[in-house]
Write a protein that holds these residues in place. Structure first.
Motif, short mmCIF file in Angstrom:
data_model
loop_
_atom_site.label_atom_id
_atom_site.label_comp_id
_atom_site.label_asym_id
_atom_site.label_seq_id
_atom_site.Cartn_x
_atom_site.Cartn_y
_atom_site.Cartn_z
N UNK A 72 -56.54 -80.26 42.47
CA UNK A 72 -55.39 -81.13 42.71
C UNK A 72 -54.34 -80.29 43.44
N UNK A 73 -54.25 -80.45 44.78
CA UNK A 73 -53.38 -79.56 45.55
C UNK A 73 -52.82 -80.25 46.78
N UNK A 74 -51.76 -79.66 47.29
CA UNK A 74 -51.27 -79.97 48.63
C UNK A 74 -51.05 -78.63 49.33
N UNK A 75 -51.18 -78.65 50.63
CA UNK A 75 -50.93 -77.45 51.43
C UNK A 75 -49.70 -77.70 52.28
N UNK A 76 -48.76 -76.76 52.25
CA UNK A 76 -47.52 -76.89 53.01
C UNK A 76 -47.36 -75.64 53.87
N UNK A 77 -47.14 -75.85 55.16
CA UNK A 77 -46.98 -74.72 56.07
C UNK A 77 -45.60 -74.10 55.90
N UNK A 78 -45.57 -72.77 55.86
CA UNK A 78 -44.30 -72.07 55.70
C UNK A 78 -43.59 -71.84 57.03
N UNK A 79 -44.14 -72.41 58.11
CA UNK A 79 -43.40 -72.30 59.37
C UNK A 79 -42.31 -73.38 59.46
N UNK A 80 -42.24 -74.23 58.43
CA UNK A 80 -41.14 -75.20 58.32
C UNK A 80 -39.96 -74.53 57.64
N UNK A 81 -38.77 -75.15 57.73
CA UNK A 81 -37.65 -74.57 57.02
C UNK A 81 -37.70 -75.00 55.55
N UNK A 82 -36.91 -74.33 54.73
CA UNK A 82 -36.96 -74.54 53.28
C UNK A 82 -36.74 -76.01 52.90
N UNK A 83 -35.76 -76.66 53.50
CA UNK A 83 -35.48 -78.06 53.13
C UNK A 83 -36.65 -78.97 53.50
N UNK A 84 -37.34 -78.70 54.61
CA UNK A 84 -38.52 -79.49 54.98
C UNK A 84 -39.67 -79.27 53.99
N UNK A 85 -39.85 -78.02 53.57
CA UNK A 85 -40.90 -77.70 52.60
C UNK A 85 -40.63 -78.44 51.29
N UNK A 86 -39.40 -78.36 50.80
CA UNK A 86 -39.04 -79.03 49.54
C UNK A 86 -39.22 -80.54 49.68
N UNK A 87 -38.77 -81.12 50.80
CA UNK A 87 -38.91 -82.57 51.01
C UNK A 87 -40.37 -83.00 51.00
N UNK A 88 -41.25 -82.22 51.63
CA UNK A 88 -42.68 -82.54 51.65
C UNK A 88 -43.25 -82.56 50.24
N UNK A 89 -42.89 -81.56 49.44
CA UNK A 89 -43.41 -81.49 48.07
C UNK A 89 -42.85 -82.63 47.23
N UNK A 90 -41.57 -82.90 47.35
CA UNK A 90 -40.95 -83.98 46.58
C UNK A 90 -41.58 -85.33 46.93
N UNK A 91 -41.88 -85.55 48.20
CA UNK A 91 -42.52 -86.80 48.63
C UNK A 91 -43.90 -86.93 47.99
#
Length: 187
Positions: A163-182
């Motif tokens: 059970x996972x999601x992959x998030x690229x760290x080439x995004x800024x912090x607020x984009x990373x957090x928004x992706x996870x929250x979504x």
């Protein structure tokens, strides 16, 4: 899978696990743990000398982290854990404790049923070059940048059925957090 009791923010050293994990916990109102705070002194010394940790070093540390997750979840708390968890076996230990490490941890008694943590793995991924550049700017951490290649060599990115999601760290912090929250809203 049911909604997660815990989020594991994982990735190689320098991927932003602690920063992302702390901010996620704050936004969600969940408890936050940084796995680095729970390394025994001998692990810190070993890494400080530029020696990569092996499974024998990591398994007791991961079993301890599982126990912390289980304790908090059992008492009604949701948790965010920032932990490298580079191998599938390490993530299995965080979910199932010693049962996830068999046969490397002592076997559970036949009558004992392992307790599992409902875990959503958030894999922070990025290129060696990007993360290496971040590590070179980091000061005062016990993990030297020269161990980064060993982390990439060890990394087993999560795959189904995890059970996972992959998030690229080439995004800024607020984009990373928004992706996870979504993603959490959909769970």
């Amino acid at each position: 899978m049911a909604a997660p009791d815990a989020l594991l923010v994982m990735g190689v050293s320098g991927s932003g696990k602690s920063t992302v994990g702390a901010q996620l916990a704050s936004k969600l109102g969940w408890k936050f743990y940084d796995a680095d705070d729970y390394h025994p002194e001998e692990n810190r010394v070993k890494m400080g000398r530029g020696i990569p940790l092996n499974d024998q070093d990591r398994i007791p540390w991961l079993c301890n982290l599982h126990d912390i997750l289980l304790r908090d979840v059992a008492s009604g708390h949701c948790v965010v854990l920032a932990c490298s968890a580079l191998k599938k076996m390490y993530r299995d230990i965080l979910i199932r404790g010693k049962a996830g490490a068999a046969p490397k941890c002592e076997e559970l008694g036949k009558e004992e049923k392992p307790s599992e943590v409902q875990l959503l793995v958030v894999h922070l991924s990025g290129s060696f070059e990007l993360i290496s550049g971040r590590l070179l700017k980091r000061k005062g951490h016990f993990m030297p940048s020269q161990l980064l290649q060993s982390q990439f060599d060890t990394l087993e990115p999560p795959v189904a059925p995890e059970n996972f999601i992959q998030v690229s760290v080439d995004k800024n912090l607020s984009e990373i957090i928004a992706t996870i929250m979504e993603t959490l809203k959909m769970k």
